[in-house]
Design an enzyme around this catalytic site. Structure first.
Site, mmCIF file in Angstrom:
data_model
loop_
_atom_site.group_PDB
_atom_site.id
_atom_site.type_symbol
_atom_site.label_atom_id
_atom_site.label_comp_id
_atom_site.label_asym_id
_atom_site.label_seq_id
_atom_site.Cartn_x
_atom_site.Cartn_y
_atom_site.Cartn_z
ATOM 1 N N SER A 106 -30.308 -56.191 20.654
ATOM 2 C CA SER A 106 -30.899 -56.674 21.913
ATOM 3 C C SER A 106 -31.171 -55.586 22.943
ATOM 4 O O SER A 106 -32.009 -55.767 23.822
ATOM 5 C CB SER A 106 -30.008 -57.763 22.511
ATOM 6 N N GLU A 142 -30.509 -62.660 39.634
ATOM 7 C CA GLU A 142 -29.089 -62.305 39.579
ATOM 8 C C GLU A 142 -28.937 -61.296 38.461
ATOM 9 O O GLU A 142 -29.740 -61.283 37.524
ATOM 10 C CB GLU A 142 -28.239 -63.546 39.304
ATOM 11 N N LYS A 184 -34.497 -58.364 27.805
ATOM 12 C CA LYS A 184 -34.599 -59.078 29.082
ATOM 13 C C LYS A 184 -36.026 -59.130 29.623
ATOM 14 O O LYS A 184 -36.432 -60.092 30.256
ATOM 15 C CB LYS A 184 -33.688 -58.421 30.130
HETATM 16 C C1 LIG Z 1 -28.724 -55.623 25.833
HETATM 17 C C2 LIG Z 1 -28.212 -56.960 26.197
HETATM 18 N N1 LIG Z 1 -27.911 -57.839 25.235
HETATM 19 C C3 LIG Z 1 -27.425 -59.059 25.512
HETATM 20 C C4 LIG Z 1 -27.191 -59.459 26.812
HETATM 21 C C5 LIG Z 1 -26.594 -60.804 27.042
HETATM 22 O O1 LIG Z 1 -27.478 -61.751 27.552
HETATM 23 P P1 LIG Z 1 -28.062 -62.896 26.648
HETATM 24 O O2 LIG Z 1 -26.905 -63.565 25.987
HETATM 25 O O3 LIG Z 1 -28.764 -63.792 27.604
HETATM 26 O O4 LIG Z 1 -28.982 -62.306 25.657
HETATM 27 C C6 LIG Z 1 -27.499 -58.577 27.869
HETATM 28 C C7 LIG Z 1 -27.277 -58.972 29.281
HETATM 29 O O5 LIG Z 1 -27.300 -58.199 30.198
HETATM 30 C C8 LIG Z 1 -28.021 -57.291 27.554
HETATM 31 O O6 LIG Z 1 -28.323 -56.419 28.520
#
Ligand SMILES: Cc1ncc(COP(=O)(O)O)c(C=O)c1O
Lengths: 416, 280
Positions: free
Chosen positions: A398, A131, A109
């Site tokens: 992620s 948000e 993020k």
């Molecule tokens: C670690 C992590 N992965 C994925 C996401 C999902 O968001 P996005 O699909 O925008 O990557 C989030 C959202 O809070 C997250 O914290």
């Protein structure tokens, strides 16, 4: 590292040399998806934002500033890790993990909040709003606001405030005010509505940092550009390490920012298969899920046309996922386009499958993944055995799982 | 000539400013909406704006959000709202009705079906909050083909080029949002509104209504000096909220309130007003 060879900023804003993919169009459309479906009160501010972003995009100094922050503050490049033991156990393809969990604040993020906060400062805005669902984007926003000395207000559904206490406290420590949103389903989608309302009211001094590739144009494009550092690095790292591109990419999809960040620089590489993984919650058939691409249909929400979860009257319905970060009834419009065009495939993983993958990676590799990322891992777990050991799957890890300790413990019948 | 254009022509001829109440259809119970519409007309409403409930009302403040939630809790759909208009038309064939809502319920119904069904129910126009002209071509064409007017918002942030762009597609009237904010917001600056209304009128040859943040008769009267229509929403809806447990009292209470607004607006002498000349 090879990625530092990529210093020419023109090349880094396009997927790859000789690319053909050039979406969105001028008005923010990815085929029939995307666009600017907003009240008149927001049209001019969005045009201003776009002009400012276009100027930054063309300004090498902005790119340098951003690269410096990503290196010195976020800790980029994030490593590419070959999960040897896990791959061997699954008995198929080699799995590489892009370690976004090792970024400052613990997830991808921050790549986006760094970029948008720099833009906010250039536009002379003194107040940022955001948000958040799980709180990861809220924390990443509060973090960059603290660093740049900007006022920060984070909107968060009342339900999420209650289930993500630790992140609420983190944001407050960082100096942000967290406003619980009591309207609608009191979750992420309502937090987004409330942030939009704040924005139209305080447009003069306020910059709205959207946390994913959703919202009206230019947000889906801008957030994608900021997140595509993930794929650019991974592509170069993979070439350097293995001398070739991966056979498959896998990433979880909430709004879709970590996924598009990984996918975008590979879109023109026709031999690289692309898999986005949504949250199947308790199972698609139960209706308790958050998988608009797999089980929804196109509609208009939060400023763009995309796949949505809605009822027969066009009302947005509540979603369910064990991971708060995937608990969103829409999805970035570029994913809607990639799905329809067939360039990417989307599938869904249940809460139970994600939890199993969470434990599995933790035990075999000593890496505790976020529950969101665990959806991508669970999909790789299914995919790897269908492939040969000389093939490669690149998974976007992620985020890290520290924020999910309470959720996982509760699921195991423990209270921390 | 559309019912809306006709109504504004009559008002202009009699030197009056239109009073336009907004209520959310189905709030707090579906059975009250049609009687309420009739009561509002009897109390002096010139046109009725009917909110179509949507789960994610991005441009609305807390008062109308809660009205929307009350209506949705009763399961009120776009089809139900059209049925209410059809019932209203059984007794009133002259008062224009404009739907105000968000795009997604219309997407699900289908643009052609919506335009056709709205026309046959007796709807006169629609203000689709999250559909700017840039995204609206298909729906605009279908609605125009059915003789329906397309009402657009203009905001304090609308530049001259945006005003022109909206002028190209708008019909019936345009709706100037008097504050930076959501419905029900406060701090309305009547001088600034007057200047912007004049600027809009120099570009768009349609009546200009002013709304968002008009809470009482005094403000309504001040705005009647510059606007062709005064639109009152949250101030009505918050009174309905207080009476949500006794909905049968709503029509009379709201009628009283509107009658006061009507008197205050009509007391304003439009002939002395620089910006209220009839649209070209
Ligand atoms: C670690 C992590 N992965 C994925 C996401 C999902 O968001 P996005 O699909 O925008 O990557 C989030 C959202 O809070 C997250 O914290």
């Amino acid at each position: 590292m090879a990625i530092h060879a990529d210093k020419d900023h023109a090349s880094r804003m396009t997927p790859s040399v000789g690319s053909t993919y050039d979406l969105p169009d001028d008005a923010g459309h990815f085929g029939v998806y995307g666009g600017m479906f907003v009240p008149e009160t927001l049209m001019h501010p969005l045009e201003e934002l776009r002009t400012a972003y276009d100027a930054c995009r063309a300004d090498p100094n902005f790119q340098t500033e951003m690269d410096d922050d990503l290196r010195d503050y976020v800790g980029r490049p994030s490593p590419l890790y070959h999960a040897v033991r896990w791959s061997r156990e699954l008995g198929g393809a080699q799995i590489y993990l892009k370690r976004e969990d090792l970024n400052h604040t613990g997830a991808h993020k921050v790549n986006n909040t760094i970029g948008q906060a720099l833009l906010a400062r250039r536009m002379g805005k003194t107040r940022i709003i955001a948000e958040t669902g799980a709180g990861q984007h809220g924390v990443a926003s509060a973090t960059v606001a603290a660093r740049l000395g900007l006022e920060c207000v984070v909107y968060m559904g009342e339900v999420d405030v209650a289930r993500q206490e630790a992140n609420v406290y983190r944001m407050r420590l960082l100096g942000a005010s967290v406003v619980p949103v009591k309207s609608g389903s009191r979750t992420l989608k309502d937090a987004l509505n409330e942030a939009m309302r704040d924005w139209v009211t305080n447009i003069d001094n306020t910059f709205y940092i959207i946390g994913t590739v959703a919202g009206p144009h230019p947000y889906p494009m801008m957030v994608r550009d900021f997140q595509s550092v993930i794929g650019r690095e991974a592509r170069a790292q993979m070439m350097e390490r293995t001398g070739r591109l991966p056979d498959a990419l896998v990433a979880c999809v909430g709004g879709g920012s970590n996924a598009i960040g990984l996918f975008y620089p590979f879109l023109d590489d026709a031999d690289v298969a692309i898999y986005g993984v949504e949250a199947a919650g308790e199972g698609i058939a139960t209706g308790h899920h958050a998988a608009p691409l797999c089980a929804g249909r196109p509609g208009v929400l939060h400023g763009n046309r995309t796949y949505l979860m809605e009822d027969d009257n066009g009302q947005i319905i509540e979603t369910h996922s064990i991971s708060a970060g995937l608990d969103y009834p829409g999805v970035g419009p570029e994913h809607a386009w990639l799905k329809d065009s067939g360039r990417a495939r989307y599938d869904a993983i249940t809460d139970d499958e994600a939890l199993a993958a969470f434990h599995h990676l933790t035990r075999t590799e000593g890496i505790i993944p976020a529950l969101e990322s665990s959806h991508a891992l669970a999909y790789a777990h299914k995919l790897a055995p269908t492939m040969r050991p000389d093939q490669i799957i690149l998974v976007n890890l992620s985020g890290r799982g520290d924020k999910d300790m309470h959720t996982v413990a509760r699921h195991d019948g423990l209270v921390l | 000539m559309s019912r809306i254009a006709q109504r504004f022509q009559q008002l202009r001829e009699s030197g009056r400013t239109a009073l336009i109440p907004f209520v959310t259809a189905g709030d707090p119970v579906p059975t009250i909406t049609v009687p309420l519409m009739h009561a509002m007309v009897a109390a002096g409403a010139d046109l009725v704006e009917l909110g179509v409930p949507f789960s994610d009302p991005m441009a609305d403040g807390p008062v109308i959000q809660r009205a929307t939630e009350r209506a949705l809790a009763q399961g009120v759909s776009l089809t139900d709202v059209l049925e209410m208009v059809r019932q209203f038309r059984e007794q009133d064939s002259t008062t224009p009705v404009v739907l105000m809502g968000y795009l997604n319920p219309i997407e699900v119904m289908g643009y052609a079906a919506f335009a056709q069904q709205a026309q046959s129910a007796g709807v006169d126009g629609a203000l689709i909050v999250d559909l700017p002209p840039e995204e609206g071509h298909d729906l605009i064409a279908l609605m125009k083909a059915q003789g329906l007017d397309l009402v657009y918002l203009l905001a304090p942030t609308s530049t001259e080029s945006r005003i022109k762009r909206i002028g190209d597609v708008a019909s019936g009237f345009v709706y100037y949002v008097s504050v930076k904010g959501v419905t029900g917001a406060g701090h309305l600056n009547t001088d600034a509104v007057a200047a912007k209304v004049a600027a809009i009128k120099s570009v768009i040859p349609l009546p200009v209504g002013v709304g968002f943040g008009i809470k009482d008769a005094e403000t309504a009267a001040q705005l009647a000096r510059t606007a062709d229509a005064v639109i009152v929403g949250s101030a009505i809806v918050s009174q309905m909220e207080r009476l949500a447990a006794t909905p049968q009292q709503i029509p009379a209470t709201i009628a009283d309130f509107l009658a006061k607004l009507r008197t205050a607006i009509d007391a304003v002498d439009r002939s002395t007003m620089p910006h209220a000349e009839s649209p070209r």
